[in-house]
Write a protein that holds these residues in place. Structure first.
Motif, PDB file in Angstrom:
ATOM      1  N   ILE A 184       0.839  -1.044  -0.015  1.00 21.23           N
ATOM      2  CA  ILE A 184      -0.029   0.192   0.066  1.00 21.23           C
ATOM      3  C   ILE A 184       0.934   1.199   0.000  1.00 21.23           C
ATOM      4  CG2 ILE A 184      -1.927   1.207   1.278  1.00 21.23           C
ATOM      5  CD1 ILE A 184      -2.655  -1.323   0.357  1.00 21.23           C
ATOM      6  N   LEU A 185       0.706   2.224  -0.986  1.00 22.78           N
ATOM      7  CA  LEU A 185       1.539   3.486  -0.979  1.00 22.78           C
ATOM      8  C   LEU A 185       3.112   3.029  -0.916  1.00 22.78           C
ATOM      9  CD1 LEU A 185      -0.619   5.592   0.932  1.00 22.78           C
ATOM     10  CD2 LEU A 185      -0.700   5.595  -1.474  1.00 22.78           C
ATOM     11  N   GLY A 186       3.286   1.804  -1.749  1.00 29.55           N
ATOM     12  CA  GLY A 186       4.870   1.417  -1.672  1.00 29.55           C
ATOM     13  C   GLY A 186       5.368   0.836  -0.712  1.00 29.55           C
ATOM     14  N   GLU A 187       4.269   0.481   0.579  1.00 29.79           N
ATOM     15  CA  GLU A 187       4.787  -0.252   1.721  1.00 29.79           C
ATOM     16  C   GLU A 187       4.313  -1.696   1.563  1.00 29.79           C
ATOM     17  OE1 GLU A 187       7.105   1.078   3.722  1.00 29.79           O
ATOM     18  OE2 GLU A 187       6.677   3.101   3.627  1.00 29.79           O
ATOM     19  N   ASP A 188       5.120  -2.693   1.756  1.00 31.15           N
ATOM     20  CA  ASP A 188       4.666  -4.018   2.255  1.00 31.15           C
ATOM     21  C   ASP A 188       4.224  -3.988   3.528  1.00 31.15           C
ATOM     22  OD1 ASP A 188       4.411  -6.762   2.489  1.00 31.15           O
ATOM     23  OD2 ASP A 188       6.272  -7.307   1.524  1.00 31.15           O
ATOM     24  N   ILE A 189       2.876  -4.255   3.537  1.00 31.23           N
ATOM     25  CA  ILE A 189       2.466  -4.133   5.092  1.00 31.23           C
ATOM     26  C   ILE A 189       2.533  -5.065   5.896  1.00 31.23           C
ATOM     27  CG2 ILE A 189       0.529  -2.458   4.241  1.00 31.23           C
ATOM     28  CD1 ILE A 189      -1.330  -4.884   4.283  1.00 31.23           C
ATOM     29  N   GLN A 190       3.206  -6.393   5.205  1.00 32.06           N
ATOM     30  CA  GLN A 190       3.362  -7.613   6.250  1.00 32.06           C
ATOM     31  C   GLN A 190       4.602  -7.256   6.781  1.00 32.06           C
ATOM     32  OE1 GLN A 190       0.137  -8.746   6.252  1.00 32.06           O
ATOM     33  NE2 GLN A 190       1.246 -10.502   6.820  1.00 32.06           N
ATOM     34  N   ARG A 191       5.443  -6.347   6.164  1.00 29.56           N
ATOM     35  CA  ARG A 191       7.048  -6.215   6.665  1.00 29.56           C
ATOM     36  C   ARG A 191       7.230  -5.245   8.029  1.00 29.56           C
ATOM     37  NH1 ARG A 191      11.084  -8.579   3.971  1.00 29.56           N
ATOM     38  NH2 ARG A 191      10.255  -9.861   1.743  1.00 29.56           N
ATOM     39  N   LEU A 192       6.049  -4.422   7.870  1.00 29.51           N
ATOM     40  CA  LEU A 192       5.886  -3.170   8.866  1.00 29.51           C
ATOM     41  C   LEU A 192       5.717  -3.486  10.395  1.00 29.51           C
ATOM     42  CD1 LEU A 192       3.783  -0.720   6.713  1.00 29.51           C
ATOM     43  CD2 LEU A 192       6.307  -0.908   6.959  1.00 29.51           C
ATOM     44  N   SER A 193       6.288  -2.787  11.269  1.00 31.41           N
ATOM     45  CA  SER A 193       5.975  -3.063  12.623  1.00 31.41           C
ATOM     46  C   SER A 193       4.653  -2.523  12.910  1.00 31.41           C
ATOM     47  CB  SER A 193       6.966  -2.286  13.393  1.00 31.41           C
ATOM     48  OG  SER A 193       6.846  -0.899  13.245  1.00 31.41           O
ATOM     49  N   ALA A 194       4.118  -2.923  14.125  1.00 31.03           N
ATOM     50  CA  ALA A 194       2.807  -2.496  14.292  1.00 31.03           C
ATOM     51  C   ALA A 194       2.871  -0.883  14.594  1.00 31.03           C
ATOM     52  CB  ALA A 194       2.553  -2.937  15.834  1.00 31.03           C
ATOM     53  N   ALA A 195       3.759  -0.212  14.857  1.00 32.96           N
ATOM     54  CA  ALA A 195       3.750   1.289  14.967  1.00 32.96           C
ATOM     55  C   ALA A 195       3.962   1.776  13.669  1.00 32.96           C
ATOM     56  CB  ALA A 195       4.893   1.843  15.582  1.00 32.96           C
ATOM     57  N   GLU A 196       4.492   1.052  12.707  1.00 29.51           N
ATOM     58  CA  GLU A 196       4.421   1.617  11.322  1.00 29.51           C
ATOM     59  C   GLU A 196       3.322   1.188  10.484  1.00 29.51           C
ATOM     60  OE1 GLU A 196       9.570   0.893  10.365  1.00 29.51           O
ATOM     61  OE2 GLU A 196       7.862  -0.671  10.212  1.00 29.51           O
ATOM     62  N   GLN A 197       2.571   0.365  10.967  1.00 28.90           N
ATOM     63  CA  GLN A 197       1.456   0.068  10.311  1.00 28.90           C
ATOM     64  C   GLN A 197       0.308   0.883  10.802  1.00 28.90           C
ATOM     65  OE1 GLN A 197      -0.631  -4.052  10.121  1.00 28.90           O
ATOM     66  NE2 GLN A 197       1.194  -4.939   9.693  1.00 28.90           N
TER      67      GLN A 197
END
Length: 264
Positions: free
Chosen positions: A64-77
């Protein structure tokens, strides 16, 4: 054209032995309105939950918007989720809160704005969705179905979203109110440059407001194309869904020139 706003690659959804989605691939371009249709049990709402990070896919990637949401931390999500808004099927308003407080809710959660700024933003969003200042004082139980949808949309737009996810936005509305809401979605997209993903079974919405239609059937996308192309495909679901009693009118509408995506 630039990188798509949403990219789905090799997505599988499985619950035990039940496979809902098999190797889904999808790219949603910036500024377009994409309608997603499918039969009961095809996993439309499940896919929406995966797109907004509420449910992980069994395998595959969602960017989403260039971010792989599965690789994000909870804060980044959480930070990424502030860049989109969601309108759930029944509006999902807090019944104990006024219209004003419903729209203000995500703004107050940020804890970075004073009440004067929140008030100004809430009134701006109300005007944006065609509601009056006096409507801010009403409770959800006092609203018509169309007004509930508009308040839900105002709340979804509260954080100046770049993406808008809509789950059956015209469900339960009479034809006049549904048509008005479709027009509102188009105006909001054009005015704000939003990318919109809309789950819908409303043929009029697909014909009048969507730039492309993604059809879920047989556990996959059998088509992702403008409606005029989709209705030409020889598939049982497309035949049953698009060529019923209302099919002639939908086909006539689909034959009209479509509005170009705002950012594509």
């Amino acid at each position: 054209m630039g990188r798509p706003a949403i990219e789905v690659q090799g997505l599988w959804t499985q619950f035990g032995n039940q496979v809902v989605h098999k190797d889904l691939t999808l790219a949603v371009q910036r500024g377009e309105i994409l309608g997603i249709v499918g039969g009961s049990g095809s996993g439309k709402t499940t896919l929406l939950r995966e797109l907004i990070g509420l449910q992980p896919p069994s395998r595959g990637r969602v960017c989403i918007l260039g971010e792989d949401i599965q690789r994000l931390s909870a804060a980044e999500q959480r930070r990424l989720s502030q860049r989109w808004g969601v309108l759930f099927q029944q509006g999902a308003l807090f019944s104990a809160l006024s219209v004003f407080d419903n729209i203000a809710f995500p703004l107050r959660e940020l804890r970075t704005l004073d009440e004067a700024s929140i008030r100004d933003l809430v009134m701006l969003k109300l005007r944006m969705v065609g509601l009056r200042p006096a409507d801010a004082l009403k409770m959800p139980a006092e609203l018509s179905g169309g007004m509930v949808k508009r308040v839900g949309l105002a709340r979804a737009l509260a954080l100046d979203a770049e993406l808008l996810f809509l789950d059956e936005p015209t469900s339960g509305l009479d034809p006049v109110a549904a048509n008005a809401f479709d027009e509102l979605i188009g105006h909001v997209r054009d005015g704000l440059g939003l990318t919109v993903v809309m789950i819908t079974h409303d043929l009029d919405s697909l014909a009048t407001v969507c730039d492309r239609v993604a059809v879920l059937a047989d556990q996959r996308f059998i088509a992702v194309a403008p409606l005029a192309e989709v209705v030409q495909l020889a598939h049982p679901f497309i035949r049953d869904f698009f060529h019923g009693e209302r099919g002639d009118r939908v086909l006539r509408a689909a034959a009209q020139p479509a509005s170009s995506p705002g950012g594509a």
